[in-house]
Design a protein around this motif. Structure first.
Motif, PDB file in Angstrom:
ATOM      1  N   LEU A   1       0.935  -1.415   0.021  1.00 48.47           N
ATOM      2  CA  LEU A   1       0.197   0.438   0.180  1.00 48.47           C
ATOM      3  C   LEU A   1       0.938   1.508   0.211  1.00 48.47           C
ATOM      4  CD1 LEU A   1      -2.887   1.403   0.211  1.00 48.47           C
ATOM      5  CD2 LEU A   1      -2.514   0.643   2.484  1.00 48.47           C
ATOM      6  N   THR A   2       1.715   1.395   0.759  1.00 48.46           N
ATOM      7  CA  THR A   2       2.216   2.236   0.704  1.00 48.46           C
ATOM      8  C   THR A   2       3.588   2.593  -0.175  1.00 48.46           C
ATOM      9  OG1 THR A   2       4.519   1.071   2.198  1.00 48.46           O
ATOM     10  CG2 THR A   2       2.976   2.351   3.174  1.00 48.46           C
ATOM     11  N   ARG A   3       4.030   1.594  -1.017  1.00 48.74           N
ATOM     12  CA  ARG A   3       4.512   1.688  -2.536  1.00 48.74           C
ATOM     13  C   ARG A   3       2.998   2.090  -3.067  1.00 48.74           C
ATOM     14  NH1 ARG A   3       6.702  -3.391  -1.294  1.00 48.74           N
ATOM     15  NH2 ARG A   3       5.561  -4.573  -2.872  1.00 48.74           N
ATOM     16  N   LEU A   4       2.628   2.034  -3.612  1.00 47.23           N
ATOM     17  CA  LEU A   4       1.021   2.319  -4.091  1.00 47.23           C
ATOM     18  C   LEU A   4       1.225   4.002  -3.587  1.00 47.23           C
ATOM     19  CD1 LEU A   4      -0.630   1.920  -6.576  1.00 47.23           C
ATOM     20  CD2 LEU A   4      -1.840   1.285  -5.042  1.00 47.23           C
ATOM     21  N   ALA A   5       0.977   3.962  -2.927  1.00 49.97           N
ATOM     22  CA  ALA A   5       0.345   5.899  -2.193  1.00 49.97           C
ATOM     23  C   ALA A   5       1.811   7.011  -2.897  1.00 49.97           C
ATOM     24  CB  ALA A   5       0.469   5.746  -1.103  1.00 49.97           C
ATOM     25  N   PHE A   6       2.747   6.132  -2.288  1.00 47.21           N
ATOM     26  CA  PHE A   6       4.701   7.116  -2.331  1.00 47.21           C
ATOM     27  C   PHE A   6       4.531   7.118  -4.597  1.00 47.21           C
ATOM     28  CE2 PHE A   6       5.016   6.627   1.889  1.00 47.21           C
ATOM     29  CZ  PHE A   6       4.758   7.894   2.585  1.00 47.21           C
ATOM     30  N   SER A   7       3.750   5.897  -4.619  1.00 48.21           N
ATOM     31  CA  SER A   7       4.671   6.269  -6.127  1.00 48.21           C
ATOM     32  C   SER A   7       3.942   7.883  -6.543  1.00 48.21           C
ATOM     33  CB  SER A   7       4.019   5.216  -7.038  1.00 48.21           C
ATOM     34  OG  SER A   7       2.698   5.343  -7.447  1.00 48.21           O
ATOM     35  N   GLN A   8       2.874   8.304  -6.420  1.00 49.34           N
ATOM     36  CA  GLN A   8       2.038   9.719  -6.378  1.00 49.34           C
ATOM     37  C   GLN A   8       2.179  10.329  -5.245  1.00 49.34           C
ATOM     38  OE1 GLN A   8      -0.509   9.351  -9.879  1.00 49.34           O
ATOM     39  NE2 GLN A   8      -0.806   7.249  -9.071  1.00 49.34           N
ATOM     40  N   ARG A   9       3.353  10.817  -4.566  1.00 50.36           N
ATOM     41  CA  ARG A   9       3.370  11.227  -3.169  1.00 50.36           C
ATOM     42  C   ARG A   9       2.465  12.446  -3.220  1.00 50.36           C
ATOM     43  NH1 ARG A   9       8.367  10.918  -0.222  1.00 50.36           N
ATOM     44  NH2 ARG A   9       7.000  12.896   0.898  1.00 50.36           N
ATOM     45  N   ARG A  10       2.441  13.398  -3.600  1.00 46.25           N
ATOM     46  CA  ARG A  10       1.600  15.273  -4.503  1.00 46.25           C
ATOM     47  C   ARG A  10      -0.006  14.258  -4.514  1.00 46.25           C
ATOM     48  NH1 ARG A  10       5.198  18.486  -4.237  1.00 46.25           N
ATOM     49  NH2 ARG A  10       7.758  18.155  -4.416  1.00 46.25           N
ATOM     50  N   LYS A  11       0.258  13.337  -4.662  1.00 43.69           N
ATOM     51  CA  LYS A  11      -1.462  13.425  -4.856  1.00 43.69           C
ATOM     52  C   LYS A  11      -2.368  13.055  -4.129  1.00 43.69           C
ATOM     53  CE  LYS A  11      -1.724  12.001  -9.762  1.00 43.69           C
ATOM     54  NZ  LYS A  11      -2.796  11.648 -10.618  1.00 43.69           N
ATOM     55  N   LYS A  12      -3.808  13.572  -3.538  1.00 44.02           N
ATOM     56  CA  LYS A  12      -4.679  12.631  -2.119  1.00 44.02           C
ATOM     57  C   LYS A  12      -4.490  11.161  -2.686  1.00 44.02           C
ATOM     58  CE  LYS A  12      -7.239  16.593  -2.159  1.00 44.02           C
ATOM     59  NZ  LYS A  12      -8.755  16.908  -2.361  1.00 44.02           N
ATOM     60  N   LEU A  13      -4.539  10.456  -1.410  1.00 47.35           N
ATOM     61  CA  LEU A  13      -4.682   8.773  -1.466  1.00 47.35           C
ATOM     62  C   LEU A  13      -5.599   8.803  -2.490  1.00 47.35           C
ATOM     63  CD1 LEU A  13      -3.696   8.360   2.509  1.00 47.35           C
ATOM     64  CD2 LEU A  13      -2.503   8.315   0.828  1.00 47.35           C
ATOM     65  N   SER A  14      -7.439   9.238  -1.968  1.00 49.72           N
ATOM     66  CA  SER A  14      -8.080   9.146  -3.107  1.00 49.72           C
ATOM     67  C   SER A  14      -7.553   8.902  -4.442  1.00 49.72           C
ATOM     68  CB  SER A  14      -9.366   9.925  -2.580  1.00 49.72           C
ATOM     69  OG  SER A  14      -9.156  11.412  -3.185  1.00 49.72           O
ATOM     70  N   ASN A  15      -6.619   9.330  -5.051  1.00 50.43           N
ATOM     71  CA  ASN A  15      -6.633   9.834  -6.411  1.00 50.43           C
ATOM     72  C   ASN A  15      -5.396   8.495  -6.585  1.00 50.43           C
ATOM     73  OD1 ASN A  15      -8.370  11.762  -7.238  1.00 50.43           O
ATOM     74  ND2 ASN A  15      -6.902  13.128  -6.239  1.00 50.43           N
ATOM     75  N   SER A  16      -4.504   8.306  -5.663  1.00 47.65           N
ATOM     76  CA  SER A  16      -2.801   7.427  -5.395  1.00 47.65           C
ATOM     77  C   SER A  16      -3.754   6.113  -5.053  1.00 47.65           C
ATOM     78  CB  SER A  16      -2.087   8.367  -4.930  1.00 47.65           C
ATOM     79  OG  SER A  16      -2.576   7.725  -3.697  1.00 47.65           O
ATOM     80  N   LEU A  17      -4.521   6.318  -4.451  1.00 48.18           N
ATOM     81  CA  LEU A  17      -4.489   4.726  -4.276  1.00 48.18           C
ATOM     82  C   LEU A  17      -6.289   4.408  -4.085  1.00 48.18           C
ATOM     83  CD1 LEU A  17      -4.547   4.439  -0.164  1.00 48.18           C
ATOM     84  CD2 LEU A  17      -3.126   3.732  -2.136  1.00 48.18           C
ATOM     85  N   SER A  18      -6.711   4.874  -6.134  1.00 47.46           N
ATOM     86  CA  SER A  18      -7.846   4.452  -6.794  1.00 47.46           C
ATOM     87  C   SER A  18      -8.026   3.400  -7.148  1.00 47.46           C
ATOM     88  CB  SER A  18      -8.084   5.442  -7.811  1.00 47.46           C
ATOM     89  OG  SER A  18      -6.734   5.459  -8.785  1.00 47.46           O
ATOM     90  N   SER A  19      -6.591   2.438  -7.710  1.00 50.82           N
ATOM     91  CA  SER A  19      -7.266   0.954  -7.904  1.00 50.82           C
ATOM     92  C   SER A  19      -7.492   0.252  -6.546  1.00 50.82           C
ATOM     93  CB  SER A  19      -5.522   0.722  -8.720  1.00 50.82           C
ATOM     94  OG  SER A  19      -4.998   0.331  -7.697  1.00 50.82           O
ATOM     95  N   VAL A  20      -7.544   0.653  -5.586  1.00 51.29           N
ATOM     96  CA  VAL A  20      -7.751  -0.265  -4.540  1.00 51.29           C
ATOM     97  C   VAL A  20      -8.749  -0.289  -3.593  1.00 51.29           C
ATOM     98  CG1 VAL A  20      -5.353  -0.766  -4.112  1.00 51.29           C
ATOM     99  CG2 VAL A  20      -6.120   0.368  -3.111  1.00 51.29           C
ATOM    100  N   LEU A  21      -9.774   1.530  -3.802  1.00 52.23           N
ATOM    101  CA  LEU A  21     -10.105   1.727  -3.272  1.00 52.23           C
ATOM    102  C   LEU A  21     -11.902   1.595  -4.087  1.00 52.23           C
ATOM    103  CD1 LEU A  21      -8.729   5.120  -1.756  1.00 52.23           C
ATOM    104  CD2 LEU A  21      -8.957   2.950  -0.841  1.00 52.23           C
ATOM    105  N   THR A  22     -11.787   0.910  -5.194  1.00 49.40           N
ATOM    106  CA  THR A  22     -12.880   0.558  -6.113  1.00 49.40           C
ATOM    107  C   THR A  22     -13.738  -0.229  -5.035  1.00 49.40           C
ATOM    108  OG1 THR A  22     -12.448  -1.019  -6.651  1.00 49.40           O
ATOM    109  CG2 THR A  22     -12.361   0.344  -8.256  1.00 49.40           C
TER     110      THR A  22
END
Length: 274
Positions: free
Chosen positions: A218-239
């Protein structure tokens, strides 16, 4: 005819990022850290010319030195013979690569709990820290001298520029402390950056392997787009998830989320690992 100067057989190799201390106070402070923790046995990574090695032996510690460069390994082996009459059995030298050797074998033969210590090169710092943390249950402490920027990343607090997935990885598995800075002019040749000494200690509270794996993903995914909100950077696992029940504010960015909050988020997204 002018005689050509012979090269120093122990000259540092740029390919191995070798720089050596030319002052003794950082070594004295490293030894003091170990002494205060009651360390008696040490596995030393890349001892080079043996300045820290000698200081630890002089302090009564038993040192297993693992040196990749065969020139320095041979030099240290000569010191074994020199020191044997004064400190018998206190130093063993192995010409091996810390990332390729059987570290468990050295831990088994250490005769008890020991510390992992070294002045390590930047280009393999992440690998060495990961290796150290994997073996932390068998170690009293890890004491490493690294480039300052790397130590700051490992020991960073949330809401800082140095905070990232490496920080979360290390701090969920260990207690990390940046102990002191070592200015660049303490080394020869003088590097372009300062260094620091950090300690990595076992952590009292343990987190399950499944939870750690899910949190790391999860953290690797979140920090791959660290300037975006979590709702965006983690969108692929929040469906197909009710975001209103999230244990953390998904309008925040990854660098604003503490390691323990990342665990809570991972457990929320993966109920089976709770």
């Amino acid at each position: 005819m002018r005689r050509r100067k012979q090269p120093d057989p122990l000259q540092q190799k740029k390919s191995l990022s070798q720089v050596f201390l030319k002052v003794d106070w950082p070594v004295k402070r490293m030894v003091a850290l170990l002494t205060d923790l009651g360390v008696q046995r040490v596995i030393e990574i890349g001892p080079g010319g043996g300045v820290l090695t000698r200081a630890m032996v002089d302090a009564g510690m038993t040192v297993t030195a693992i040196e990749k460069d065969e020139r320095f390994a041979a030099h240290l082996q000569g010191l074994v013979e020199l020191w044997e009459s004064l400190s018998p059995g206190k130093l063993q030298v192995h010409n091996e690569d810390i990332l390729r050797c059987n570290l468990d074998q050295f831990l088994d033969s250490s005769g008890g709990a020991c510390a992992l210590v070294g002045n390590i090169p930047y280009h393999i710092s992440s690998q060495i820290v990961q290796l150290a943390i994997e073996k932390l249950s068998r170690l009293q402490v890890v004491v490493l001298m690294t480039q300052l920027e790397f130590a700051e990343r490992v020991a960073a607090k949330s809401n800082t520029k140095d905070y990232g997935s490496l920080t979360v990885y290390a701090q969920l598995r260990s207690a990390v402390q940046l102990e002191y800075t070592v200015p660049r002019d303490c080394f020869q040749p003088v590097p372009k950056v300062d260094s620091a000494v950090m300690t990595i200690k076992p952590k009292a509270e343990k987190i399950s392997t499944d939870t750690l794996a899910a949190t790391e993903k999860l953290t690797r995914l979140a920090f791959s787009q660290r300037r975006k909100k979590l709702s965006n950077s983690l969108s692929s696992v929040l469906t197909d998830i009710d975001l209103a029940n999230s244990p953390v504010d998904l309008d925040r960015r990854a660098d604003a989320i503490s390691p323990t909050d990342f665990v809570a988020l991972a457990e929320w997204l993966n109920p089976s690992i709770r």
